[in-house]
Write a protein that holds these residues in place. Structure first.
Motif, PDB file in Angstrom:
ATOM      1  N   GLU A  53     -14.554  17.874 -10.949  1.00 48.63           N
ATOM      2  CA  GLU A  53     -15.801  18.021 -10.194  1.00 48.63           C
ATOM      3  C   GLU A  53     -15.858  17.050  -9.026  1.00 48.63           C
ATOM      4  O   GLU A  53     -16.304  17.420  -7.946  1.00 48.63           O
ATOM      5  CB  GLU A  53     -17.022  17.837 -11.103  1.00 48.63           C
ATOM      6  N   ASP A  54     -15.407  15.816  -9.233  1.00 49.64           N
ATOM      7  CA  ASP A  54     -15.403  14.833  -8.138  1.00 49.64           C
ATOM      8  C   ASP A  54     -14.573  15.348  -6.967  1.00 49.64           C
ATOM      9  O   ASP A  54     -14.963  15.219  -5.803  1.00 49.64           O
ATOM     10  CB  ASP A  54     -14.813  13.495  -8.604  1.00 49.64           C
ATOM     11  N   PRO A  72     -15.477  30.622  -1.871  1.00 47.05           N
ATOM     12  CA  PRO A  72     -14.698  30.120  -3.008  1.00 47.05           C
ATOM     13  C   PRO A  72     -14.105  31.280  -3.811  1.00 47.05           C
ATOM     14  O   PRO A  72     -14.815  31.985  -4.507  1.00 47.05           O
ATOM     15  CB  PRO A  72     -15.730  29.354  -3.832  1.00 47.05           C
ATOM     16  N   THR A  73     -12.798  31.502  -3.681  1.00 50.82           N
ATOM     17  CA  THR A  73     -12.169  32.547  -4.481  1.00 50.82           C
ATOM     18  C   THR A  73     -11.528  31.977  -5.742  1.00 50.82           C
ATOM     19  O   THR A  73     -11.191  32.726  -6.649  1.00 50.82           O
ATOM     20  CB  THR A  73     -11.123  33.330  -3.656  1.00 50.82           C
ATOM     21  N   SER A  74     -11.382  30.665  -5.806  1.00 52.60           N
ATOM     22  CA  SER A  74     -10.906  30.015  -7.029  1.00 52.60           C
ATOM     23  C   SER A  74     -12.042  30.052  -8.063  1.00 52.60           C
ATOM     24  O   SER A  74     -13.168  29.665  -7.758  1.00 52.60           O
ATOM     25  CB  SER A  74     -10.527  28.566  -6.736  1.00 52.60           C
ATOM     26  N   PRO A  75     -11.760  30.505  -9.291  1.00 54.37           N
ATOM     27  CA  PRO A  75     -12.821  30.597 -10.307  1.00 54.37           C
ATOM     28  C   PRO A  75     -13.507  29.252 -10.592  1.00 54.37           C
ATOM     29  O   PRO A  75     -14.720  29.204 -10.777  1.00 54.37           O
ATOM     30  CB  PRO A  75     -12.105  31.107 -11.561  1.00 54.37           C
ATOM     31  N   GLU A  76     -12.738  28.173 -10.601  1.00 51.11           N
ATOM     32  CA  GLU A  76     -13.324  26.863 -10.900  1.00 51.11           C
ATOM     33  C   GLU A  76     -14.293  26.431  -9.804  1.00 51.11           C
ATOM     34  O   GLU A  76     -15.368  25.900 -10.081  1.00 51.11           O
ATOM     35  CB  GLU A  76     -12.226  25.783 -11.053  1.00 51.11           C
ATOM     36  N   ILE A  77     -13.907  26.650  -8.561  1.00 51.86           N
ATOM     37  CA  ILE A  77     -14.754  26.229  -7.448  1.00 51.86           C
ATOM     38  C   ILE A  77     -15.970  27.141  -7.336  1.00 51.86           C
ATOM     39  O   ILE A  77     -17.092  26.676  -7.129  1.00 51.86           O
ATOM     40  CB  ILE A  77     -13.944  26.190  -6.136  1.00 51.86           C
ATOM     41  N   GLY A  79     -17.379  28.685  -9.781  1.00 48.98           N
ATOM     42  CA  GLY A  79     -18.247  28.296 -10.901  1.00 48.98           C
ATOM     43  C   GLY A  79     -19.033  27.038 -10.593  1.00 48.98           C
ATOM     44  O   GLY A  79     -20.221  26.937 -10.920  1.00 48.98           O
ATOM     45  N   TYR A  80     -18.375  26.069  -9.956  1.00 56.32           N
ATOM     46  CA  TYR A  80     -19.069  24.835  -9.602  1.00 56.32           C
ATOM     47  C   TYR A  80     -20.186  25.116  -8.599  1.00 56.32           C
ATOM     48  O   TYR A  80     -21.310  24.640  -8.761  1.00 56.32           O
ATOM     49  CB  TYR A  80     -18.086  23.796  -9.033  1.00 56.32           C
ATOM     50  N   ARG A  86     -28.227  25.622  -5.235  1.00 59.30           N
ATOM     51  CA  ARG A  86     -29.194  25.140  -4.246  1.00 59.30           C
ATOM     52  C   ARG A  86     -28.568  24.133  -3.291  1.00 59.30           C
ATOM     53  O   ARG A  86     -28.866  24.130  -2.100  1.00 59.30           O
ATOM     54  CB  ARG A  86     -30.390  24.509  -4.947  1.00 59.30           C
ATOM     55  N   LYS A  87     -27.717  23.281  -3.824  1.00 57.07           N
ATOM     56  CA  LYS A  87     -27.107  22.237  -2.996  1.00 57.07           C
ATOM     57  C   LYS A  87     -26.122  22.823  -1.979  1.00 57.07           C
ATOM     58  O   LYS A  87     -25.996  22.316  -0.865  1.00 57.07           O
ATOM     59  CB  LYS A  87     -26.393  21.232  -3.900  1.00 57.07           C
TER      60      LYS A  87
END
Length: 98
Positions: A53-54, A72-77, A79-80, A86-87
């Motif tokens: 996350e950092d 973001p096409t990467s699932p992790e990004i 998802g984040y 909102r941010k």
């Protein structure tokens, strides 16, 4: 170690953002079109998942400073960003929902 410790480098030749975590390379691959940057793949060294996350936040902050939109096409990004919608909603191109 906090997010401030991460030094993000844009390796334009390999088209990836990079940082060193525990002396190993973590990277987010990207492709760029117009004023959009597609974050396509996240690679974290084994045992550094707690820093994921950092690293994502540091890269998103870097992109925000460039006044560029993120897809973001990467699932992790994806998802984040979904978790922190909102941010980061201003970073997404108009009409893109994740």
């Amino acid at each position: 170690m906090s997010m401030e410790d991460l030094v993000i480098t844009d390796n334009e030749f390999l088209r990836q953002f990079e940082t060193q975590i525990n002396d190993e390379l973590a990277c987010i691959e990207y492709s760029q079109q117009d004023r959009k940057i597609f974050l396509t793949k996240l690679r974290m060294p084994d045992g550094t998942e707690h820093r994921q996350e950092d690293f994502i936040v540091a890269v998103l902050n870097e992109i925000k400073e460039r006044n560029t939109r993120v897809v973001p096409t990467s699932p992790e990004i994806a998802g984040y960003i979904r978790k922190h919608r909102r941010k980061y909603k201003d970073l997404l191109p108009v009409g893109i929902n994740i």
